[in-house]
Design a protein around this motif. Structure first.
Motif, mmCIF file in Angstrom:
data_model
loop_
_atom_site.group_PDB
_atom_site.id
_atom_site.type_symbol
_atom_site.label_atom_id
_atom_site.label_comp_id
_atom_site.label_asym_id
_atom_site.label_seq_id
_atom_site.Cartn_x
_atom_site.Cartn_y
_atom_site.Cartn_z
ATOM 1 N N ARG A 278 -20.672 53.416 21.919
ATOM 2 C CA ARG A 278 -19.220 53.363 21.784
ATOM 3 C C ARG A 278 -18.747 54.113 22.876
ATOM 4 O O ARG A 278 -19.364 54.950 23.461
ATOM 5 C CB ARG A 278 -18.779 53.964 20.365
ATOM 6 N N PRO B 103 -17.961 48.444 22.072
ATOM 7 C CA PRO B 103 -16.675 48.667 21.618
ATOM 8 C C PRO B 103 -15.996 49.874 22.613
ATOM 9 O O PRO B 103 -16.665 50.793 22.681
ATOM 10 C CB PRO B 103 -16.969 49.125 20.221
ATOM 11 N N LEU C 143 -12.436 52.263 23.459
ATOM 12 C CA LEU C 143 -11.229 52.656 23.350
ATOM 13 C C LEU C 143 -10.524 53.240 24.671
ATOM 14 O O LEU C 143 -11.224 54.158 25.187
ATOM 15 C CB LEU C 143 -11.169 54.104 22.196
ATOM 16 N N ASP D 80 -3.209 47.436 30.096
ATOM 17 C CA ASP D 80 -2.813 46.141 29.055
ATOM 18 C C ASP D 80 -3.948 44.928 29.522
ATOM 19 O O ASP D 80 -4.368 44.182 28.799
ATOM 20 C CB ASP D 80 -1.543 45.438 29.737
ATOM 21 N N GLY E 283 -7.278 45.247 27.892
ATOM 22 C CA GLY E 283 -7.336 44.884 26.471
ATOM 23 C C GLY E 283 -7.396 43.495 26.285
ATOM 24 O O GLY E 283 -7.743 42.897 25.457
ATOM 25 N N ARG E 284 -7.472 42.841 27.463
ATOM 26 C CA ARG E 284 -7.737 41.290 27.431
ATOM 27 C C ARG E 284 -9.060 40.617 28.267
ATOM 28 O O ARG E 284 -9.154 39.688 27.875
ATOM 29 C CB ARG E 284 -6.417 40.774 28.373
ATOM 30 N N ARG F 30 -12.376 44.524 26.059
ATOM 31 C CA ARG F 30 -11.163 44.410 25.520
ATOM 32 C C ARG F 30 -10.851 45.736 24.518
ATOM 33 O O ARG F 30 -10.748 45.723 23.522
ATOM 34 C CB ARG F 30 -11.086 43.281 24.438
ATOM 35 N N ALA F 31 -10.649 46.592 25.356
ATOM 36 C CA ALA F 31 -10.314 47.934 25.026
ATOM 37 C C ALA F 31 -9.097 48.171 24.018
ATOM 38 O O ALA F 31 -8.275 47.471 24.527
ATOM 39 C CB ALA F 31 -10.093 49.260 26.166
ATOM 40 N N ARG F 32 -9.255 49.026 23.202
ATOM 41 C CA ARG F 32 -8.012 49.217 22.178
ATOM 42 C C ARG F 32 -7.377 50.375 22.933
ATOM 43 O O ARG F 32 -7.867 51.349 23.166
ATOM 44 C CB ARG F 32 -8.540 49.442 20.810
ATOM 45 N N LEU F 33 -6.012 50.145 23.320
ATOM 46 C CA LEU F 33 -5.149 51.243 23.892
ATOM 47 C C LEU F 33 -4.392 52.002 22.957
ATOM 48 O O LEU F 33 -3.940 51.681 21.911
ATOM 49 C CB LEU F 33 -4.267 50.442 24.794
ATOM 50 N N VAL F 34 -4.347 53.296 23.178
ATOM 51 C CA VAL F 34 -3.872 54.549 22.474
ATOM 52 C C VAL F 34 -3.111 55.216 23.727
ATOM 53 O O VAL F 34 -3.741 55.689 24.468
ATOM 54 C CB VAL F 34 -4.591 55.405 21.655
ATOM 55 N N PHE G 116 -11.842 56.036 15.934
ATOM 56 C CA PHE G 116 -12.856 55.210 16.733
ATOM 57 C C PHE G 116 -14.249 55.393 16.500
ATOM 58 O O PHE G 116 -15.108 54.363 16.341
ATOM 59 C CB PHE G 116 -12.257 55.252 18.185
#
Length: 303
Positions: free
Chosen positions: A141, A242, A244, A260, A263-264, A268-272, A295
């Motif tokens: 991770r 995975p 973040l 952005d 994330g695509r 495909r990172a999750r954005l905070v 996470f």
């Protein structure tokens, strides 16, 4: 290069669950060097979190994050070579990502684990990206703190002039004023937080206080100034774990457009996004620590 113990650690630093100062011998292009690191939590915990700092920082940046996660992980916070209590390299051109990547692989071998979770701020995130892009890599991770596969020329132009050029400060207060100035993009911090960053960033020397890093880490910047954005998309696209992504909402190093796009594609990172902060979030308060904790612990038992 011999180093003094970190006098800013509490007297109980060698007893769990507080931090323990350790070191590992690494090899670079021009010989051996020693990398210092702090280890938090149960020394026998097979669940390991490696936290790697930014360009001019050190492993003490993660004290708050490490305290929060030590009940779940053996948290390891290295001082990248040339920083903190680690050795200084004799050949300054060796301050490059391949050296740092090799050192981290040596560190993971020293920890005697097959897999790790990783939090990397800026340079530490780039090191993590490179490792995570390799076949059969140990990272399960990945948290990238305000860094991605595009590094803007504007941010490098801002950072370059102060790397390795800090003077000897006549007083601790003068050193803190300097750190507050060059680290203004960190956003609003309390006086206690600025003091912590300063205490872990400077050392007392003849004539005053100096930064805890080799001025030579700035040599590669000055020899090859970057006039265009640096693109590392093939590395990012090869990451399979995975991921973040934390982004300072006002960051000049990681643009919202790049975040952005991260994330695509690739993992495909999750954005905070962290409001009111530039480069980079300090991970010193609960609001910044919480999404990282959630996470990482979502992966417990699924390494």
């Amino acid at each position: 290069m011999s180093q003094n113990p970190d006098s800013s650690l509490p007297p109980s630093a060698d007893a769990a669950p507080g931090p323990r100062r350790r070191g590992v011998q690494c090899v670079g292009p021009h010989g051996l060097h020693r990398m210092s690191y702090l280890e938090w939590g149960d020394a026998n915990n097979p669940e390991v979190l490696v936290c790697v700092h930014g360009l001019t920082r050190n492993g003490r940046d993660f004290d708050d994050l490490a305290r929060a996660l030590a009940p779940h992980y053996r948290v390891v916070c290295p001082d990248v070579v040339g920083r903190g209590l680690s050795s200084w390299l004799p050949v300054k051109d060796d301050y490059q990502l391949p050296t740092y990547v090799a050192d981290m692989i040596t560190l993971i071998a020293r920890l005697d684990v097959d897999t790790v979770h990783w939090v990397g701020t800026s340079m530490g995130g780039l090191i993590g990206m490179i490792i995570a892009s390799m076949p059969d890599n140990p990272i399960r991770r990945l948290v990238l703190n305000d860094v991605g596969p595009v590094i803007t020329a504007a941010s490098l132009a801002r950072i370059g002039p102060y790397v390795g050029t800090a003077p000897v400060f006549p007083s601790f207060e003068a050193a803190e004023a300097y750190i507050r100035a060059v680290s203004a993009p960190f956003g609003h911090l309390s006086d206690a937080q600025w003091r912590h960053l300063t205490e872990s960033s400077v050392k007392e020397v003849e004539g005053g206080w100096a930064m805890r890093y080799d001025p030579g880490i700035g040599d590669p910047f000055r020899k090859t100034p970057t006039l265009e954005d640096v693109s590392l998309w093939p590395i990012y696209d090869a990451i399979g774990c995975p991921t973040l992504l934390l982004r300072g909402a006002e960051s000049d190093l990681l643009t919202r457009e790049t975040a952005d796009e991260m994330g695509r594609r690739g993992p495909r990172a999750r954005l905070v996004e962290v409001p009111g902060v530039g480069h980079a979030p300090t991970l010193m308060d609960a609001a910044q620590i919480a999404p990282i904790r959630d996470f990482l612990l979502a992966g417990e038992g699924g390494r």
